[in-house]
Design a protein around this motif. Structure first.
Motif, PDB file in Angstrom:
ATOM      1  N   GLU A  31      46.332  29.039  32.974  1.00 46.16           N
ATOM      2  CA  GLU A  31      46.566  29.626  34.292  1.00 46.16           C
ATOM      3  C   GLU A  31      45.528  30.704  34.502  1.00 46.16           C
ATOM      4  N   VAL A  32      44.943  30.739  35.705  1.00 47.05           N
ATOM      5  CA  VAL A  32      43.837  31.655  36.011  1.00 47.05           C
ATOM      6  C   VAL A  32      44.239  32.541  37.178  1.00 47.05           C
ATOM      7  N   ARG A  33      43.824  33.794  37.109  1.00 44.25           N
ATOM      8  CA  ARG A  33      43.987  34.707  38.257  1.00 44.25           C
ATOM      9  C   ARG A  33      42.780  35.622  38.311  1.00 44.25           C
ATOM     10  N   ALA A  34      42.510  36.153  39.494  1.00 39.75           N
ATOM     11  CA  ALA A  34      41.442  37.136  39.690  1.00 39.75           C
ATOM     12  C   ALA A  34      42.096  38.408  40.204  1.00 39.75           C
ATOM     13  N   ARG A  35      41.851  39.501  39.511  1.00 41.03           N
ATOM     14  CA  ARG A  35      42.454  40.797  39.878  1.00 41.03           C
ATOM     15  C   ARG A  35      41.407  41.869  39.846  1.00 41.03           C
ATOM     16  N   ASP A  74      50.606  37.180  27.637  1.00 41.94           N
ATOM     17  CA  ASP A  74      49.763  38.223  28.183  1.00 41.94           C
ATOM     18  C   ASP A  74      48.552  37.624  28.903  1.00 41.94           C
ATOM     19  N   TRP A  75      47.923  38.431  29.742  1.00 33.50           N
ATOM     20  CA  TRP A  75      46.711  38.029  30.446  1.00 33.50           C
ATOM     21  C   TRP A  75      45.503  38.575  29.711  1.00 33.50           C
ATOM     22  N   ASP A 104      34.729  43.994  41.744  1.00 33.19           N
ATOM     23  CA  ASP A 104      35.758  44.599  40.908  1.00 33.19           C
ATOM     24  C   ASP A 104      36.733  43.549  40.408  1.00 33.19           C
ATOM     25  N   LEU A 105      36.646  42.318  40.927  1.00 36.35           N
ATOM     26  CA  LEU A 105      37.582  41.282  40.525  1.00 36.35           C
ATOM     27  C   LEU A 105      37.226  40.724  39.151  1.00 36.35           C
ATOM     28  N   LYS A 106      38.216  40.676  38.291  1.00 33.45           N
ATOM     29  CA  LYS A 106      38.057  40.129  36.943  1.00 33.45           C
ATOM     30  C   LYS A 106      38.832  38.826  36.847  1.00 33.45           C
ATOM     31  N   VAL A 107      38.244  37.838  36.198  1.00 33.01           N
ATOM     32  CA  VAL A 107      38.930  36.571  35.955  1.00 33.01           C
ATOM     33  C   VAL A 107      39.755  36.737  34.691  1.00 33.01           C
ATOM     34  N   GLN A 108      41.042  36.384  34.784  1.00 35.10           N
ATOM     35  CA  GLN A 108      41.943  36.500  33.649  1.00 35.10           C
ATOM     36  C   GLN A 108      42.619  35.159  33.390  1.00 35.10           C
ATOM     37  N   LEU A 109      42.865  34.880  32.106  1.00 31.98           N
ATOM     38  CA  LEU A 109      43.583  33.681  31.697  1.00 31.98           C
ATOM     39  C   LEU A 109      44.886  34.101  31.046  1.00 31.98           C
ATOM     40  N   CYS A 136      35.911  37.523  32.380  1.00 29.86           N
ATOM     41  CA  CYS A 136      34.623  37.877  32.961  1.00 29.86           C
ATOM     42  C   CYS A 136      34.817  38.383  34.387  1.00 29.86           C
ATOM     43  N   ASP A 137      33.724  38.850  34.991  1.00 30.35           N
ATOM     44  CA  ASP A 137      33.741  39.183  36.419  1.00 30.35           C
ATOM     45  C   ASP A 137      33.738  37.888  37.216  1.00 30.35           C
ATOM     46  N   LEU A 138      34.420  37.889  38.326  1.00 29.19           N
ATOM     47  CA  LEU A 138      34.441  36.713  39.197  1.00 29.19           C
ATOM     48  C   LEU A 138      33.030  36.334  39.650  1.00 29.19           C
TER      49      LEU A 138
END
Length: 116
Positions: free
Chosen positions: A112-116, A19-20, A9-14, A24-26
């Motif tokens: 900047e990258v995050r996984a949510r 805004d984010w 369920d984790l999505k990679v966001q930039l 893609c999916d992690l």
């Protein structure tokens, strides 16, 4: 036999401006291999995952050749810093800062990258 890709369920966001943006999916990222992503403004980002599970994103365009190839580069570390080496002319780019390790005057954009 066909194997289904593991999904999460984790999505990679930039972070783009204010805004984010979901890229893609992690599960698409594999340690040591890059993935290119098309951004809303037409640019490309190169995403990487290290063996510790930390994600990085830099501009995919090689500033020395203009080709969008950094996602196909070889990853490694130099003095404890993660980098990707361009597959064309082999210049190395720090994945945390975008600084070219072989030419102080050159750098690529970092996201900047995050996984949510």
């Amino acid at each position: 036999m066909t194997l289904a890709l593991e999904t999460t369920d984790l999505k990679v966001q930039l972070q783009l401006t204010d805004d984010w943006f979901t890229v893609c999916d992690l599960s698409v990222l594999t340690p040591g291999r890059g993935v290119a992503a098309l951004l809303p403004d037409g640019r490309q980002a190169a995403l990487f995952l290290d063996r510790a599970g930390r994600a990085y994103a830099i501009d995919n365009r090689d500033p020395f050749t203009g080709a969008a190839v950094l996602s196909r580069g070889l990853t490694g570390t130099h003095q404890g810093r993660p980098f990707v080496a361009s597959p064309l002319l082999k210049q190395r780019f720090d994945l945390e800062t975008g600084q070219c390790l072989d030419d102080d005057a050159v750098r690529v954009a970092v996201y900047e990258v995050r996984a949510r």
